[in-house]
Write a protein that holds these residues in place. Structure first.
Motif, PDB file in Angstrom:
ATOM      1  N   ARG A 246       0.828  -1.025   0.225  1.00 43.36           N
ATOM      2  CA  ARG A 246      -0.022   0.077   0.069  1.00 43.36           C
ATOM      3  C   ARG A 246       0.885   1.250   0.068  1.00 43.36           C
ATOM      4  N   HIS A 247       1.845   1.181   0.828  1.00 42.62           N
ATOM      5  CA  HIS A 247       2.895   2.300   0.831  1.00 42.62           C
ATOM      6  C   HIS A 247       3.727   2.463  -0.468  1.00 42.62           C
ATOM      7  N   LEU A 248       3.870   1.359  -1.086  1.00 42.79           N
ATOM      8  CA  LEU A 248       4.693   1.381  -2.392  1.00 42.79           C
ATOM      9  C   LEU A 248       3.791   1.937  -3.372  1.00 42.79           C
ATOM     10  N   SER A 249       2.620   1.685  -3.302  1.00 38.78           N
ATOM     11  CA  SER A 249       1.629   2.328  -4.441  1.00 38.78           C
ATOM     12  C   SER A 249       1.459   3.818  -4.254  1.00 38.78           C
ATOM     13  N   ARG A 250       1.363   4.232  -2.700  1.00 44.04           N
ATOM     14  CA  ARG A 250       1.285   5.774  -2.534  1.00 44.04           C
ATOM     15  C   ARG A 250       2.564   6.522  -3.200  1.00 44.04           C
ATOM     16  N   LEU A 251       3.547   5.874  -2.758  1.00 44.17           N
ATOM     17  CA  LEU A 251       4.801   6.542  -3.305  1.00 44.17           C
ATOM     18  C   LEU A 251       4.917   6.734  -4.874  1.00 44.17           C
ATOM     19  N   PHE A 252       4.678   5.639  -5.570  1.00 46.36           N
ATOM     20  CA  PHE A 252       4.646   5.702  -7.013  1.00 46.36           C
ATOM     21  C   PHE A 252       3.484   6.770  -7.611  1.00 46.36           C
ATOM     22  N   VAL A 253       2.346   6.762  -6.987  1.00 42.66           N
ATOM     23  CA  VAL A 253       1.292   7.661  -7.451  1.00 42.66           C
ATOM     24  C   VAL A 253       1.748   8.971  -7.065  1.00 42.66           C
ATOM     25  N   THR A 254       2.480   9.286  -5.801  1.00 40.52           N
ATOM     26  CA  THR A 254       2.709  10.549  -5.375  1.00 40.52           C
ATOM     27  C   THR A 254       4.003  11.025  -6.532  1.00 40.52           C
ATOM     28  N   HIS A 255       4.898  10.434  -6.723  1.00 39.44           N
ATOM     29  CA  HIS A 255       6.160  10.703  -7.204  1.00 39.44           C
ATOM     30  C   HIS A 255       6.193  10.467  -8.905  1.00 39.44           C
ATOM     31  N   LEU A 256       5.491   9.693  -9.385  1.00 39.64           N
ATOM     32  CA  LEU A 256       5.418   9.258 -10.511  1.00 39.64           C
ATOM     33  C   LEU A 256       4.133   9.464 -11.274  1.00 39.64           C
ATOM     34  N   GLY A 257       2.925   9.408 -10.455  1.00 42.10           N
ATOM     35  CA  GLY A 257       1.797   9.905 -11.032  1.00 42.10           C
ATOM     36  C   GLY A 257       0.980   8.375 -11.678  1.00 42.10           C
ATOM     37  N   THR A 258       1.517   7.442 -11.341  1.00 43.68           N
ATOM     38  CA  THR A 258       1.112   5.901 -11.799  1.00 43.68           C
ATOM     39  C   THR A 258       1.155   4.888 -10.932  1.00 43.68           C
ATOM     40  N   THR A 259       0.910   3.783 -11.083  1.00 39.39           N
ATOM     41  CA  THR A 259       0.963   2.905 -10.047  1.00 39.39           C
ATOM     42  C   THR A 259       2.208   2.054 -10.523  1.00 39.39           C
ATOM     43  N   PRO A 260       2.968   1.310  -9.532  1.00 38.03           N
ATOM     44  CA  PRO A 260       4.152   0.273  -9.777  1.00 38.03           C
ATOM     45  C   PRO A 260       3.868  -0.548 -10.853  1.00 38.03           C
ATOM     46  N   ALA A 261       2.891  -1.131 -11.100  1.00 39.79           N
ATOM     47  CA  ALA A 261       2.471  -2.155 -12.197  1.00 39.79           C
ATOM     48  C   ALA A 261       2.713  -1.402 -13.558  1.00 39.79           C
ATOM     49  N   LYS A 262       1.942  -0.396 -13.707  1.00 42.45           N
ATOM     50  CA  LYS A 262       2.088   0.594 -14.830  1.00 42.45           C
ATOM     51  C   LYS A 262       3.463   0.992 -15.297  1.00 42.45           C
ATOM     52  N   ALA A 263       4.113   1.416 -14.329  1.00 36.46           N
ATOM     53  CA  ALA A 263       5.533   1.753 -14.341  1.00 36.46           C
ATOM     54  C   ALA A 263       6.573   0.699 -14.903  1.00 36.46           C
ATOM     55  N   VAL A 264       6.226  -0.467 -14.281  1.00 34.31           N
ATOM     56  CA  VAL A 264       7.055  -1.475 -14.662  1.00 34.31           C
ATOM     57  C   VAL A 264       6.716  -2.042 -16.062  1.00 34.31           C
ATOM     58  N   ARG A 265       5.422  -1.839 -16.427  1.00 35.16           N
ATOM     59  CA  ARG A 265       5.007  -2.281 -17.934  1.00 35.16           C
ATOM     60  C   ARG A 265       5.593  -1.340 -18.800  1.00 35.16           C
ATOM     61  N   ALA A 266       5.639   0.028 -18.346  1.00 32.87           N
ATOM     62  CA  ALA A 266       6.007   0.912 -19.580  1.00 32.87           C
ATOM     63  C   ALA A 266       7.676   0.957 -19.637  1.00 32.87           C
ATOM     64  N   THR A 267       8.341   0.664 -18.741  1.00 31.29           N
ATOM     65  CA  THR A 267       9.596   0.241 -18.737  1.00 31.29           C
ATOM     66  C   THR A 267      10.068  -0.886 -19.553  1.00 31.29           C
ATOM     67  N   ARG A 268       9.207  -2.018 -19.484  1.00 30.47           N
ATOM     68  CA  ARG A 268       9.521  -3.135 -19.964  1.00 30.47           C
ATOM     69  C   ARG A 268       9.145  -2.953 -21.680  1.00 30.47           C
ATOM     70  N   THR A 269       8.271  -2.144 -21.899  1.00 32.18           N
ATOM     71  CA  THR A 269       7.578  -1.997 -23.111  1.00 32.18           C
ATOM     72  C   THR A 269       8.542  -1.168 -23.979  1.00 32.18           C
ATOM     73  N   GLU A 270       9.197  -0.241 -23.209  1.00 30.51           N
ATOM     74  CA  GLU A 270      10.120   0.716 -24.184  1.00 30.51           C
ATOM     75  C   GLU A 270      11.328  -0.130 -24.360  1.00 30.51           C
ATOM     76  N   ALA A 271      11.871  -1.020 -23.293  1.00 30.79           N
ATOM     77  CA  ALA A 271      12.990  -1.492 -23.848  1.00 30.79           C
ATOM     78  C   ALA A 271      12.795  -2.697 -24.779  1.00 30.79           C
ATOM     79  N   ALA A 272      11.600  -3.412 -24.745  1.00 31.15           N
ATOM     80  CA  ALA A 272      11.367  -4.272 -25.751  1.00 31.15           C
ATOM     81  C   ALA A 272      11.150  -3.396 -27.294  1.00 31.15           C
ATOM     82  N   ALA A 273      10.776  -1.964 -27.377  1.00 37.53           N
ATOM     83  CA  ALA A 273      10.567  -1.476 -28.311  1.00 37.53           C
ATOM     84  C   ALA A 273      11.854  -1.335 -28.815  1.00 37.53           C
TER      85      ALA A 273
END
Length: 333
Positions: A246-273
């Motif tokens: 729960r605290h992890l999710s709060r940190l990501f939303v506060t500092h990145l504006g997104t959830t941990p799962a979506k941040a991971v997916r975006a990072t993986r997708t960019e590397a795959a591209a």
């Protein structure tokens, strides 16, 4: 004698030295790897045979632009702190109009777009420049369609790129246009660059964006980028940081504006591209390397984040970028 492709780089006082060095260096390596026709690179300036770059280093051996005659394959105006002054140099602008008419293609690196725009050479064209100056370019030249997102854009015979090292991505794209993807990849490997990035990759990505202000989030993002094939679920990331999910999710939303799962997916997708656009690896292999369960899952990720399939990334480098949703954009910022 073997035929040559004549490339003319236009510089001025307080230009950015990397904007000239990236194209010149990449084309030199292309020649050493069998480019045919070979490239010849000429540095030209408005008046002096030597200019002082913004770093304080001097570039010598340049020709004066008024002395340039004959046909040109590629005309590129480089960027830098002196672009604003250069954009008000009427003599230089007139010479650019003259040389553009003699060129098979022309373009700019970074803020060199301001100089081309001032010469009227970008009117009714879709272009890009350094993200920091894109709004200024758009307001200063309403006839120019400015897109701040891509690393580089090809609009017909006009090529423009974003800031500084994106000049390398642009030059690799020019090499690929001229000689095919095999030579472009060989040059990228020789330069020890990460990979030839696709044109539609955002200028600010998960790999080069400003680090988040929170140390925990920054550490986790670095871990994600270095371990794409590992278990990167919120539970595992929270355990690594010693906090609750729960605290992890709060940190990501506060500092990145997104959830941990979506941040991971975006990072993986960019590397795959990166891999899809610049290697011959099968999509299934790329999916495994980047932490996707299957090639089908990876295809869905490409469509969600870029609006294109892996095959399109592999075949083209001038795909218009898809406007990302807020979560995906923030995750890449």
């Amino acid at each position: 004698m073997r035929s040559r492709r004549r490339v003319v780089l236009v510089a001025y006082e307080d230009a950015q030295i990397l904007d000239a060095a990236c194209p010149a260096g990449a084309l030199e390596i292309a020649n050493s790897h069998g480019a045919d026709p070979l490239y010849t690179v000429e540095l030209v300036t408005a008046r002096s045979n030597t200019i002082r770059t913004s770093s304080g280093l001097q570039l010598g051996g340049a020709r004066r632009i008024a002395e340039v005659t004959g046909r040109i394959d590629t005309l590129l105006v480089i960027g830098g702190a002196g672009a604003e002054t250069a954009a008000h140099d009427e003599a230089l602008l007139g010479q650019l109009r003259r040389l553009a008419g003699r060129s098979r293609r022309y373009g700019s690196v970074c803020t060199g777009a301001f100089v081309l725009a001032a010469a009227g050479l970008l009117d009714h064209r879709r272009v890009t420049t350094h993200w920091r100056y894109s709004d200024l370019l758009a307001t200063s030249f309403p006839a120019v369609e400015v897109d701040p997102e891509p690393l580089y854009i090809r609009d017909g015979d006009v090529y423009t790129s974003a800031g500084v090292t994106s000049a390398l991505d642009l030059t690799l794209a020019l090499i690929e246009d001229d000689h095919g993807p095999a030579l472009a990849r060989a040059v990228a490997r020789e330069l020890v660059t990460y990979l030839h990035r696709p044109a539609d990759q955002a200028q600010i990505s998960v790999f080069v964006g400003a680090p988040p202000s929170n140390r925990v989030v920054d550490d986790l993002l670095r871990h994600v980028a270095a371990n794409l094939g590992a278990d990167l679920s919120p539970r595992v990331l929270a355990a690594r940081a010693g906090i609750t999910t729960r605290h992890l999710s709060r940190l990501f939303v506060t500092h990145l504006g997104t959830t941990p799962a979506k941040a991971v997916r975006a990072t993986r997708t960019e590397a795959a591209a990166h891999l899809a656009a610049t290697t011959d690896l099968p999509l299934a292999a790329i999916a495994r390397r980047c932490g996707f369960g299957s090639a089908a899952t990876l295809r869905h990720a490409f469509l969600d984040q870029y609006g294109v399939t892996g095959d399109m990334l592999r075949k083209r480098t001038d795909i218009p970028p898809r406007r990302r949703q807020p979560d995906a954009q923030t995750a890449g910022a």
